[in-house]
Design a protein around this motif. Structure first.
Motif, PDB file in Angstrom:
ATOM      1  N   ILE A  35       0.816  -1.214   0.000  1.00  0.00           N
ATOM      2  CA  ILE A  35       0.000   0.000   0.000  1.00  0.00           C
ATOM      3  C   ILE A  35       0.849   1.264   0.000  1.00  0.00           C
ATOM      4  N   GLY A  36       2.183   1.074  -0.023  1.00  0.00           N
ATOM      5  CA  GLY A  36       3.055   2.230  -0.047  1.00  0.00           C
ATOM      6  C   GLY A  36       3.252   2.798  -1.435  1.00  0.00           C
ATOM      7  N   GLY A  37       2.757   2.100  -2.440  1.00  0.00           N
ATOM      8  CA  GLY A  37       2.889   2.586  -3.801  1.00  0.00           C
ATOM      9  C   GLY A  37       2.187   3.916  -3.990  1.00  0.00           C
ATOM     10  N   LYS A  38       2.369   4.488  -5.152  1.00  0.00           N
ATOM     11  CA  LYS A  38       1.865   5.829  -5.379  1.00  0.00           C
ATOM     12  C   LYS A  38       0.335   5.886  -5.383  1.00  0.00           C
TER      13      LYS A  38
ATOM     14  N   MET B  23      -5.347  16.714  -5.150  1.00  0.00           N
ATOM     15  CA  MET B  23      -4.248  15.836  -5.533  1.00  0.00           C
ATOM     16  C   MET B  23      -2.941  16.590  -5.743  1.00  0.00           C
ATOM     17  N   ALA B  24      -3.063  17.857  -6.109  1.00  0.00           N
ATOM     18  CA  ALA B  24      -1.849  18.625  -6.364  1.00  0.00           C
ATOM     19  C   ALA B  24      -1.070  18.867  -5.076  1.00  0.00           C
ATOM     20  N   ASN B  25      -1.790  18.969  -3.963  1.00  0.00           N
ATOM     21  CA  ASN B  25      -1.149  19.258  -2.681  1.00  0.00           C
ATOM     22  C   ASN B  25      -1.781  18.390  -1.602  1.00  0.00           C
ATOM     23  N   CYS B  26      -1.624  17.087  -1.767  1.00  0.00           N
ATOM     24  CA  CYS B  26      -2.354  16.133  -0.935  1.00  0.00           C
ATOM     25  C   CYS B  26      -1.593  15.816   0.354  1.00  0.00           C
ATOM     26  N   PRO B  27      -2.200  16.098   1.507  1.00  0.00           N
ATOM     27  CA  PRO B  27      -1.557  15.811   2.786  1.00  0.00           C
ATOM     28  C   PRO B  27      -1.240  14.327   2.951  1.00  0.00           C
ATOM     29  N   VAL B  28      -2.155  13.495   2.551  1.00  0.00           N
ATOM     30  CA  VAL B  28      -1.951  12.057   2.726  1.00  0.00           C
ATOM     31  C   VAL B  28      -0.753  11.590   1.913  1.00  0.00           C
ATOM     32  N   ARG B  29      -0.721  12.025   0.677  1.00  0.00           N
ATOM     33  CA  ARG B  29       0.413  11.675  -0.171  1.00  0.00           C
ATOM     34  C   ARG B  29       1.719  12.180   0.436  1.00  0.00           C
ATOM     35  N   ASP B  30       1.651  13.388   0.961  1.00  0.00           N
ATOM     36  CA  ASP B  30       2.830  14.013   1.557  1.00  0.00           C
ATOM     37  C   ASP B  30       3.353  13.196   2.730  1.00  0.00           C
TER      38      ASP B  30
END
Lengths: 134, 134
Positions: A35-38, B23-30
DNA sequence: CCGTATCCGCCCCGATACTG
DNA sequence: CAGTATCGGGGCGGATACGG
């Protein structure tokens, strides 16, 4: 508590929080790789409220490439997070839905999402301060 | 609930679980990028029970290279998960400890660890079945 | 509509050697 | 003890084109 490390029967074991972790075959590492994938976690979240078809997911997540959408879905299916059902229409339609395993994963995942939303500002602030010094 | 996607003021927004995600500035992704690395989460867990010095961490996690230990610690410090204090001894000793932010992250992290341990077998089983068909 | 196949850049990470 | 510097492989992921 003893936090030493050592080779037990040739295995690399790390004591973490009092629990011995076998690094050679680590469940946490294994799940994290999944689940660490993009796109993987976002995919699971997207299917949280019900099944979706391939093209629906594509529209729901505009930034993903067709290649990565396919690959992400296949990987998650392989690890049991979601199931794939093909409807023999013309043209064919394929529906993806979370399995029980996938739904159970929503619990820790959502907690992680909540934490991220709550602490994102603090992280960005810490980062800015660190960079300001350097 | 409406799960459509769209451009809102030029931003890519994805509706997930009823919450709009930029999605451009996603906290979760960060956050995921921070702790999604190979050693990051293990590092935080290792410091859960108290501060440790550089060489102690090195012994605790034998598989990590010196380079990655340094880099992981720097990244986590940069994002505010841990603090670094240098004691001017000879030779110098450096101690790393979790910040409040790092400790608060232990909550979702430990939940994730528990889930991994509980469901690892199911995942491995699903994977084996999938590979058997293919 | 639902994918595969191919090419390729980037960056993560390990190995190794060197410093204060 | 606590790092830095440099090199290099491998894999993730984007772009593009093609197939059932």
């Amino acid at each position: 508590m003893n936090r030493t490390t050592g080779a037990v029967k040739g295995k690399r074991v790390v004591m973490v929080c009092g629990v011995p972790m076998d690094m050679a075959n680590c469940p946490v590492r294994d799940v994290m790789d999944n689940i660490g994938g993009k796109w993987n976690s976002l995919m699971i979240l997207s299917l949280a409220e019900g099944p979706l078809r391939f093209s629906q997911l594509r529209r729901l997540i505009p930034d993903i490439s067709q290649r990565m959408l396919t690959q992400t879905l296949r990987d998650l299916q392989r690890d049991g997070y979601l199931s794939r059902t093909v409807y023999p229409t013309q043209p064919p339609s394929v529906e993806y839905s979370l399995t029980d395993l996938g739904r159970s994963f929503l619990v820790p995942l959502k907690l992680f999402v909540d934490w991220s939303l709550q602490n994102h500002d603090a992280i960005r602030k810490a980062r800015a301060e660190y960079d300001a010094v350097a």
